[in-house]
Design a protein around this motif. Structure first.
Motif, mmCIF file in Angstrom:
data_model
loop_
_atom_site.group_PDB
_atom_site.id
_atom_site.type_symbol
_atom_site.label_atom_id
_atom_site.label_comp_id
_atom_site.label_asym_id
_atom_site.label_seq_id
_atom_site.Cartn_x
_atom_site.Cartn_y
_atom_site.Cartn_z
ATOM 1 N N GLY A 1 -0.609 0.432 -19.154
ATOM 2 C CA GLY A 1 -1.136 1.610 -18.476
ATOM 3 C C GLY A 1 -0.239 2.188 -17.409
ATOM 4 O O GLY A 1 -0.665 3.076 -16.658
ATOM 5 N N PHE A 2 1.007 1.723 -17.337
ATOM 6 C CA PHE A 2 1.899 2.268 -16.316
ATOM 7 C C PHE A 2 2.160 3.749 -16.534
ATOM 8 O O PHE A 2 2.382 4.494 -15.566
ATOM 9 N N ASP A 3 2.144 4.202 -17.779
ATOM 10 C CA ASP A 3 2.423 5.611 -18.074
ATOM 11 C C ASP A 3 1.503 6.543 -17.290
ATOM 12 O O ASP A 3 1.926 7.620 -16.852
ATOM 13 N N THR A 4 0.258 6.141 -17.096
ATOM 14 C CA THR A 4 -0.695 6.961 -16.340
ATOM 15 C C THR A 4 -0.245 7.119 -14.898
ATOM 16 O O THR A 4 -0.344 8.207 -14.307
ATOM 17 N N ILE A 5 0.257 6.052 -14.329
ATOM 18 C CA ILE A 5 0.746 6.087 -12.947
ATOM 19 C C ILE A 5 1.993 6.955 -12.854
ATOM 20 O O ILE A 5 2.124 7.794 -11.957
ATOM 21 N N GLN A 6 2.915 6.769 -13.800
ATOM 22 C CA GLN A 6 4.144 7.561 -13.787
ATOM 23 C C GLN A 6 3.849 9.042 -13.986
ATOM 24 O O GLN A 6 4.478 9.903 -13.356
ATOM 25 N N GLN A 7 2.884 9.358 -14.836
ATOM 26 C CA GLN A 7 2.518 10.756 -15.063
ATOM 27 C C GLN A 7 1.983 11.399 -13.795
ATOM 28 O O GLN A 7 2.223 12.586 -13.547
ATOM 29 N N PHE A 8 1.271 10.617 -12.988
ATOM 30 C CA PHE A 8 0.786 11.138 -11.711
ATOM 31 C C PHE A 8 1.954 11.496 -10.802
ATOM 32 O O PHE A 8 1.992 12.567 -10.197
ATOM 33 N N PHE A 9 2.930 10.585 -10.696
ATOM 34 C CA PHE A 9 4.113 10.879 -9.882
ATOM 35 C C PHE A 9 4.860 12.100 -10.425
ATOM 36 O O PHE A 9 5.318 12.953 -9.652
ATOM 37 N N ASP A 10 4.977 12.187 -11.729
ATOM 38 C CA ASP A 10 5.695 13.310 -12.349
ATOM 39 C C ASP A 10 5.024 14.643 -12.048
ATOM 40 O O ASP A 10 5.695 15.675 -11.947
ATOM 41 N N LYS A 11 3.711 14.626 -11.914
ATOM 42 C CA LYS A 11 2.972 15.870 -11.669
ATOM 43 C C LYS A 11 2.946 16.260 -10.195
ATOM 44 O O LYS A 11 3.134 17.430 -9.852
ATOM 45 N N TYR A 12 2.740 15.264 -9.324
ATOM 46 C CA TYR A 12 2.468 15.581 -7.922
ATOM 47 C C TYR A 12 3.608 15.253 -6.949
ATOM 48 O O TYR A 12 3.567 15.681 -5.797
ATOM 49 N N TRP A 13 4.609 14.482 -7.378
ATOM 50 C CA TRP A 13 5.634 14.029 -6.436
ATOM 51 C C TRP A 13 7.034 14.425 -6.886
ATOM 52 O O TRP A 13 7.983 13.647 -6.809
ATOM 53 N N ALA B 1 0.842 -1.197 0.000
ATOM 54 C CA ALA B 1 0.000 0.000 0.000
ATOM 55 C C ALA B 1 0.875 1.245 0.000
ATOM 56 O O ALA B 1 1.911 1.285 0.672
ATOM 57 N N MET B 2 0.462 2.281 -0.754
ATOM 58 C CA MET B 2 1.263 3.497 -0.907
ATOM 59 C C MET B 2 0.484 4.759 -0.578
ATOM 60 O O MET B 2 -0.633 4.957 -1.086
ATOM 61 N N GLU B 3 1.078 5.605 0.256
ATOM 62 C CA GLU B 3 0.551 6.958 0.447
ATOM 63 C C GLU B 3 0.490 7.717 -0.870
ATOM 64 O O GLU B 3 -0.439 8.501 -1.111
ATOM 65 N N MET B 4 1.448 7.514 -1.743
ATOM 66 C CA MET B 4 1.667 8.364 -2.900
ATOM 67 C C MET B 4 0.670 8.148 -4.036
ATOM 68 O O MET B 4 0.743 8.820 -5.063
ATOM 69 N N LEU B 5 -0.267 7.225 -3.859
ATOM 70 C CA LEU B 5 -1.281 6.971 -4.879
ATOM 71 C C LEU B 5 -2.672 7.213 -4.298
ATOM 72 O O LEU B 5 -2.984 6.735 -3.206
ATOM 73 N N PRO B 6 -3.538 7.947 -5.016
ATOM 74 C CA PRO B 6 -4.897 8.226 -4.525
ATOM 75 C C PRO B 6 -5.851 7.068 -4.815
ATOM 76 O O PRO B 6 -5.715 6.361 -5.818
ATOM 77 N N ARG B 7 -6.836 6.885 -3.945
ATOM 78 C CA ARG B 7 -7.807 5.814 -4.098
ATOM 79 C C ARG B 7 -8.507 5.876 -5.451
ATOM 80 O O ARG B 7 -8.881 4.835 -6.012
ATOM 81 N N SER B 8 -8.692 7.075 -5.972
ATOM 82 C CA SER B 8 -9.405 7.232 -7.246
ATOM 83 C C SER B 8 -8.656 6.600 -8.418
ATOM 84 O O SER B 8 -9.232 6.411 -9.496
ATOM 85 N N MET B 9 -7.379 6.255 -8.215
ATOM 86 C CA MET B 9 -6.596 5.615 -9.274
ATOM 87 C C MET B 9 -6.543 4.096 -9.126
ATOM 88 O O MET B 9 -5.883 3.414 -9.907
ATOM 89 N N GLN B 10 -7.269 3.555 -8.140
ATOM 90 C CA GLN B 10 -7.148 2.121 -7.863
ATOM 91 C C GLN B 10 -7.525 1.259 -9.075
ATOM 92 O O GLN B 10 -6.869 0.257 -9.361
ATOM 93 N N GLU B 11 -8.551 1.666 -9.796
ATOM 94 C CA GLU B 11 -8.961 0.882 -10.958
ATOM 95 C C GLU B 11 -7.857 0.849 -12.018
ATOM 96 O O GLU B 11 -7.593 -0.202 -12.628
ATOM 97 N N LYS B 12 -7.206 1.988 -12.232
ATOM 98 C CA LYS B 12 -6.111 2.036 -13.208
ATOM 99 C C LYS B 12 -4.915 1.219 -12.727
ATOM 100 O O LYS B 12 -4.215 0.585 -13.541
ATOM 101 N N ILE B 13 -4.679 1.246 -11.427
ATOM 102 C CA ILE B 13 -3.591 0.462 -10.859
ATOM 103 C C ILE B 13 -3.853 -1.028 -11.056
ATOM 104 O O ILE B 13 -2.962 -1.799 -11.433
ATOM 105 N N GLU B 14 -5.093 -1.441 -10.816
ATOM 106 C CA GLU B 14 -5.444 -2.851 -10.981
ATOM 107 C C GLU B 14 -5.366 -3.277 -12.447
ATOM 108 O O GLU B 14 -4.986 -4.423 -12.738
#
Length: 257
Positions: free
Chosen positions: A73-85, A52-65
């Motif tokens: 679909g990893f690019d979507t996750i990486q883009q989130f980190f690039d924007k917010y972290w 479990a990660m603090e750095m990911l929002p619950r609203s992204m759980q479906e994309k993570i799964e």
């Protein structure tokens, strides 16, 4: 000073825990993410099932799964980190590597947090002065309570489930007087067998040209890799600190985490 142990073994530190919280003392140190990869690899072999990660929002759980099932679909996750972290040089990339490693090791990836915009709304409704009175929960405390609930739900859903959770140290344990840590909140759900492992030391990099040592240890220990019992601030569970060495730069100037 507690006795140091240079055999950094996460199975030993985890003991019989069903929840191990990995806390990073700084979001800016990419080395903590790579140390977490080492930790979850060992803990997977000890029967841990979820990451479990603090750095990911619950609203992204479906994309993570979706990424976990298909590898796409990893690019979507990486883009989130690039924007917010973007806390430091290599930080967003290192968070991405941690997600990929979790999938590779066969751990189920769980998003713990809310979106940053939601945090801002929460803090506008419950600013620090009001939170201090106990009349409301600020975003920090609300998030901790949410994480504790989600972690407890996973653990209660099956006796076989064991969770590694990665977060800032000041979410794992109490930060301010009115900001209770996950270590205490998880006990309200009946979860008692919890360990906390805090990452310290290493290099904090804010750009590709500036890296500074962040160890608070005495000079003889700054360059050593070790763990020791205990945590120097208030906490409610069995705790350890893993110290990363400061000097991890290769002769060609490249980083070695």
């Amino acid at each position: 000073m507690n006795k140091i142990n240079t055999d950094v073994n996460y199975k030993t530190m985890a003991g019989n825990a069903r929840l191990v919280m990995l806390g990073e003392s700084s979001h800016s140190t990419a080395g903590y993410k790579y140390e977490a990869i080492k930790a979850i690899k060992q803990l997977k072999s000890a029967g841990f099932t979820h990451f479990a990660m603090e750095m990911l929002p619950r609203s992204m759980q479906e994309k993570i799964e979706f990424y976990q099932r298909t590898g796409k679909g990893f690019d979507t996750i990486q883009q989130f980190f690039d924007k917010y972290w973007t806390h430091g040089y290599l930080t967003p990339y290192a968070y991405g590597e941690l997600v990929k490693a979790s999938r590779d090791f066969g751990l189920k990836i769980v998003a713990l947090d809310v979106y940053i915009e939601t945090m801002e709304v929460m803090d506008s409704v419950c600013p620090p002065a009001k939170a201090l009175t106990g009349k409301c929960f600020d975003a920090h405390t609300f998030r901790n309570a949410l994480w504790a609930y989600n972690l407890a739900r996973i653990l209660k859903s099956s006796k076989q489930n064991k969770v590694v959770a990665f977060m800032s140290r000041w979410h794992a344990v109490k930060n301010l007087k009115y900001q209770i840590g996950v270590d205490s909140l998880i006990k309200e759900h009946g979860i008692q067998n919890v360990r906390f492992i805090d990452f310290i030391g290493g290099l904090s990099c804010y750009s590709d040209r500036r890296c500074e040592g962040v160890s608070s240890q005495k000079e003889a220990l700054k360059d050593k890799y070790f763990y020791k019992d205990g945590f120097p601030y208030e906490n409610t569970v069995k705790s350890f600190q893993v110290h990363l060495p400061e000097k991890r730069i290769n002769s060609d100037g490249s980083f070695q985490w």
